[in-house]
Design an enzyme around this catalytic site. Structure first.
Site: not given
Ligand SMILES: Cc1cc2nc3c(=O)[nH]c(=O)nc-3n(C[C@H](O)[C@H](O)[C@H](O)COP(=O)(O)OP(=O)(O)OC[C@H]3O[C@@H](n4cnc5c(N)ncnc54)[C@H](O)[C@@H]3O)c2cc1C
Length: 606
Positions: A444
């Site tokens: 989220e």
């Molecule tokens: C158990 C679980 C349940 C989930 N449930 C859902 C769900 O129901 N529906 C759904 O759609 N998703 C869901 N998610 C996905 C979740 O919302 C994402 O994993 C989360 O938004 C982060 O995205 P990412 O994993 O791609 O990380 P990334 O976007 O790749 O981020 C990696 C790191 O880079 C940082 N970062 C990225 N961009 C920037 C920026 N511009 N400036 C500074 N820092 C940055 C982030 O803060 C993070 O530390 C779930 C994930 C898990 C693990």
């Protein structure tokens, strides 16, 4: 193993004495439904469900986890029966419109119910929680036909919902979404692509699952402006509303996770699944963001939930575990040693947990009132009114989500620490809370993303610091009301200083950002944490003011209850609020210390 007891005394203190919910309900068009007896019945009923049905499944659900077999997912033993009880109790429809079978009560009551449910069993609560996200989308953006097709069963809880945003290449940067939606002659779309990490994406609790999916049309502009939103049911819905044939959206696998193991996190493959456009073409992301505020507060609740549960586990242990003697002299002279609760450092840990759980609860219950006003205007069709309250809530959202989940995680860790080495052993149940809490700062929107939203979008771009000026002006009004009260003086003094500093920091960042764009990213998390400590201080001061008044004039609780509130407020101001100064110092330091090193110089080994 912590056994959950719903903190109803604290809930009532907040609702009746601090935030005056009875008066708040009177301002809402559906407020008359929330009379004292109904609210009481809901609180007692939710407490019963949480203590006796959901909490007993918390540890067993973690041990067993969800099972995946050839596209089907089975939840752990007892979850289906518990979910059926949840449905029979009418809990899913608590705050949803009566025309769809709900009870039409204010949204805040739903949030208060969710806090209890989430504390008792966060994994279980994910299923109805995701449904709520789906229901809010359909309510706000769906056509009448879409509402009539999906809302009744979602409101009943016999169908559940999901939010399908994330794909392998993107979670934060949804402009990269690749799932494609191909228009069909009959006005529907065929969806192709893979979504990952979809909570409640597949399970055995309900007869149908309604997915809300972000996807891109063939002619869509690149980036965030080209994404549309679709309803994709697992099973088609027949004319008569019954469940029909299978739609080709299949679960490829479920994730093996660190925590919340009873919550199924699915990989979903859309193999030409039929979808129905919801809202305007290419405006899917905008639509998602319009209800993001409430969804994120739903996740902020997780910080409070884990802090509360970990505190409830740590407190009895601290009273029973004997170790050495208190420095000020024997406290349990007849025993071989004193209980560890007599050691100041153990008290530091317990008081931190209590301050976070109760302070966070106050912040969330206040935000829930703003959400009520926002929803009330939406249901009345008053868009301007809705936008006004959405903006107000928008300032709180990233602070609550980012700050409370970070502190909830810390509080969970402290609960484990109170147990010493035993906290690390599975059977005590304290390490599960830490594992479960860990996700809250990630999904989220990560803490980093919340921080950028707060500082970049809400404070600097949208309002040029006005949101902070307005909010601190409200705090300063509170300060002037209590300035003559001797017992409130120390809270008033510290709050006044914080208000001045919060504004100064904001102006300084605004000026620096004109020359140095990186400052927004480099300062953002410290700014978010600073804002969180400042905001929580205001809520502790409000609780202290009410408690002091009750000590003097009497209240519905015993005096010791109010005394404890004042003492935790003192602890907060002495021991937790000073952390804000560290964040203040860090956030004004130049971004250069973060940006100067070349990526290849982060390591010289590989
Ligand atoms: C158990 C679980 C349940 C989930 N449930 C859902 C769900 O129901 N529906 C759904 O759609 N998703 C869901 N998610 C996905 C979740 O919302 C994402 O994993 C989360 O938004 C982060 O995205 P990412 O994993 O791609 O990380 P990334 O976007 O790749 O981020 C990696 C790191 O880079 C940082 N970062 C990225 N961009 C920037 C920026 N511009 N400036 C500074 N820092 C940055 C982030 O803060 C993070 O530390 C779930 C994930 C898990 C693990």
């Amino acid at each position: 193993m912590p056994t959950y007891k719903a903190p109803l005394r604290d809930v009532r203190f907040l609702m009746n004495d601090v935030l005056d919910y009875p008066a708040h309900f009177k301002t809402l068009s559906n407020g008359e439904l929330a009379d004292a007896d109904t609210v009481d019945m809901i609180l007692e009923g939710a407490a019963d469900l949480c203590e006796n049905v959901l909490a007993p499944l918390y540890q067993s659900g973690d041990d067993e986890g969800c099972h995946f077999d050839n596209g089907t997912v089975t939840t752990p033993k007892g979850y289906k029966e518990a979910y059926d009880q949840y449905v029979q109790g009418g809990w899913q429809g608590l705050s949803y419109p009566e025309e769809f079978g709900g009870q039409g009560l204010p949204m805040s009551l739903n949030l208060i119910k969710s806090e209890m449910m989430g504390t008792a069993n966060w994994s279980f609560t994910m299923y109805p929680g995701l449904s709520a996200g789906c229901m809010n989308t359909i309510l706000q953006f769906g056509t009448d036909e879409q509402k009539n097709t999906y809302m009744p069963n979602l409101t009943l809880g016999t169908w559940s919902g999901t939010m399908c945003l994330t794909e392998p290449q993107c979670g934060t940067d949804l402009g990269q979404v690749k799932t494609r939606a191909e228009p069909q002659a009959d006005g529907t779309y065929k969806l192709f692509g893979t979504k990952i990490f979809i909570s409640a994406g597949e399970h055995d609790l309900t007869e149908n699952i309604i997915h809300i999916v972000l996807a891109r049309l063939p002619d869509a502009p690149k980036g965030t402006k080209g994404i549309s939103l679709f309803i994709v049911p697992k099973f088609f819905v027949n004319e008569d509303g019954s469940v029909g044939e299978r739609n080709p959206v299949f679960c490829g696998s479920i994730e093996h996770k660190m925590g919340i193991k009873a919550s199924a996190t699915a990989v979903l493959n859309f193999d030409g699944a039929t979808g129905y456009l919801i809202g305007k073409m290419h405006e899917g992301l905008h639509a998602m963001f319009t209800f993001m505020n409430t969804a994120r507060i739903g996740t902020a609740v997780e910080g409070v939930a884990h802090a509360e549960l970990s505190f409830q586990g740590a407190l009895p242990y601290a009273k029973e575990r004997m170790s050495m003697r208190a420095l000020s002299g024997k406290k349990d002279p007849e025993k071989v040693a004193d209980a560890i609760i007599h050691h100041a450092d153990v008290r530091r840990m317990l008081l931190t947990q209590k301050a976070v759980a109760e302070g966070g609860r106050a912040m969330i219950y206040h935000a829930a009132q703003l959400a009520d006003k926002m929803t009330d205007n939406l249901l009345k069709g008053d868009q301007a009114g809705h936008d006004y309250w959405d903006d107000k809530l928008g300032f709180f959202t990233p602070i609550l989500k980012g700050f409370l989940t970070e502190l909830g995680l810390e509080a969970s860790n402290l609960g484990m620490q109170v147990y010493g080495g035993h906290g690390y052993i599975k059977e005590w149940g304290m390490e599960q809370i830490v594992r479960d809490a860990r996700i809250s700062t990630l999904y989220e929107g990560t803490t980093g993303v919340q921080a950028l939203d707060l500082l970049g979008r809400k404070v600097l771009l949208s309002s040029k610091g006005k949101v902070v000026r307005d909010y601190t002006a409200e705090i300063l009004k509170f300060c002037s009301r209590h300035a003559r009260n001797k017992q409130m003086r120390r809270f008033v003094w510290d709050l006044t200083k914080v208000c001045a500093q919060w504004n100064t920091l904001t102006i300084r960042l605004m000026l620096t950002a004109r020359k140095d764009r990186d400052i927004v990213s480099s300062a953002s998390v410290d700014y978010l944490m600073y804002s969180g400590y400042a905001m929580m201080a205001y809520f502790w001061a409000q609780m202290a003011a009410v408690a002091l008044e009750k000590i003097e004039n009497g209240g519905t609780e015993v005096p010791e209850f109010y005394q404890a509130k004042v003492q935790v407020a003192e602890f907060y101001f002495d021991r937790l609020l000073p952390r804000a100064s560290g964040h203040a110092e860090a956030l004004v330091s130049p971004s250069r210390t973060l940006t100067q090193m070349a990526p290849e110089h982060f390591s010289f080994d590989y």
